[in-house]
Design an enzyme around this catalytic site. Structure first.
Site, PDB file in Angstrom:
ATOM      1  N   GLN A  10      43.572 -12.824 -60.532  1.00 36.27           N
ATOM      2  CA  GLN A  10      44.018 -13.740 -61.573  1.00 36.27           C
ATOM      3  C   GLN A  10      43.665 -15.168 -61.167  1.00 36.27           C
ATOM      4  OE1 GLN A  10      45.866 -12.798 -64.521  1.00 36.27           O
ATOM      5  NE2 GLN A  10      45.390 -14.883 -65.107  1.00 36.27           N
ATOM      6  N   PHE A  11      42.421 -15.542 -61.404  1.00 37.94           N
ATOM      7  CA  PHE A  11      41.899 -16.847 -61.014  1.00 37.94           C
ATOM      8  C   PHE A  11      42.737 -17.996 -61.567  1.00 37.94           C
ATOM      9  CE2 PHE A  11      38.763 -19.639 -59.429  1.00 37.94           C
ATOM     10  CZ  PHE A  11      38.532 -20.623 -60.381  1.00 37.94           C
ATOM     11  N   THR A  12      43.277 -17.849 -62.758  1.00 36.48           N
ATOM     12  CA  THR A  12      43.990 -18.951 -63.394  1.00 36.48           C
ATOM     13  C   THR A  12      45.310 -19.300 -62.695  1.00 36.48           C
ATOM     14  OG1 THR A  12      45.018 -17.468 -65.003  1.00 36.48           O
ATOM     15  CG2 THR A  12      42.941 -18.532 -65.638  1.00 36.48           C
TER      16      THR A  12
END
Length: 145
Positions: free
Chosen positions: A78-80
């Site tokens: 989950q890069f965000t």
């Protein structure tokens, strides 16, 4: 490294309309990797995920970890999660890991968990994923290192 833990009664991740990872009762772990993250940080976070007490015991207190309730763990990149949202109306991802470093740390984290606990499922790193879950409680915690 950041992990958003959600206690779930079920969760699954689909890629291109195909289920690639699914669990019943357990933890959904959304994992964000930052530039400075190391294998030591990944190990510490994985140990915390394995031992964090967020399941209820016989008297209703959150005293049990995922292993003690024989739950599954679904890990999804989950890069965000590593976005800086303090200024303006657009998130900054300047502290986020490069794709290569992010994938290496994600893989290390997952493999570390798998060596210690058998019930691990995953998404696909950097894929366009559809995640569905039933948050149990709801119970959600952010762990950071």
């Amino acid at each position: 490294m950041k992990a958003l833990l959600q206690r779930v009664s079920q969760a699954q991740v689909d890629v291109n309309a195909q289920v690639v990872g699914a669990i019943d009762h357990g933890l959904l772990v959304l994992l964000g990797v930052e530039q400075q993250d190391t294998t030591t940080i990944a190990e510490k976070l994985a140990e915390k995920v394995l031992h964090y007490r967020l399941f209820s015991d016989d008297v209703g207190k959150m005293n049990l970890n995922v292993q003690q309730v024989n739950g599954g763990i679904l890990v999804v990149s989950q890069f965000t999660l590593v976005a800086d949202t303090k200024k303006g109306l657009r998130p900054s991802f300047s502290s986020g890991a490069s794709p290569e470093h992010g994938e290496a740390m994600y893989d290390y984290f997952v493999n570390y968990l798998r060596q210690r606990y058998p019930q691990i499922a995953t998404g696909i790193y950097a894929a366009d994923m559809q995640v569905s879950l039933t948050n149990d409680g709801p119970v959600t915690f952010m762990l950071e290192f």
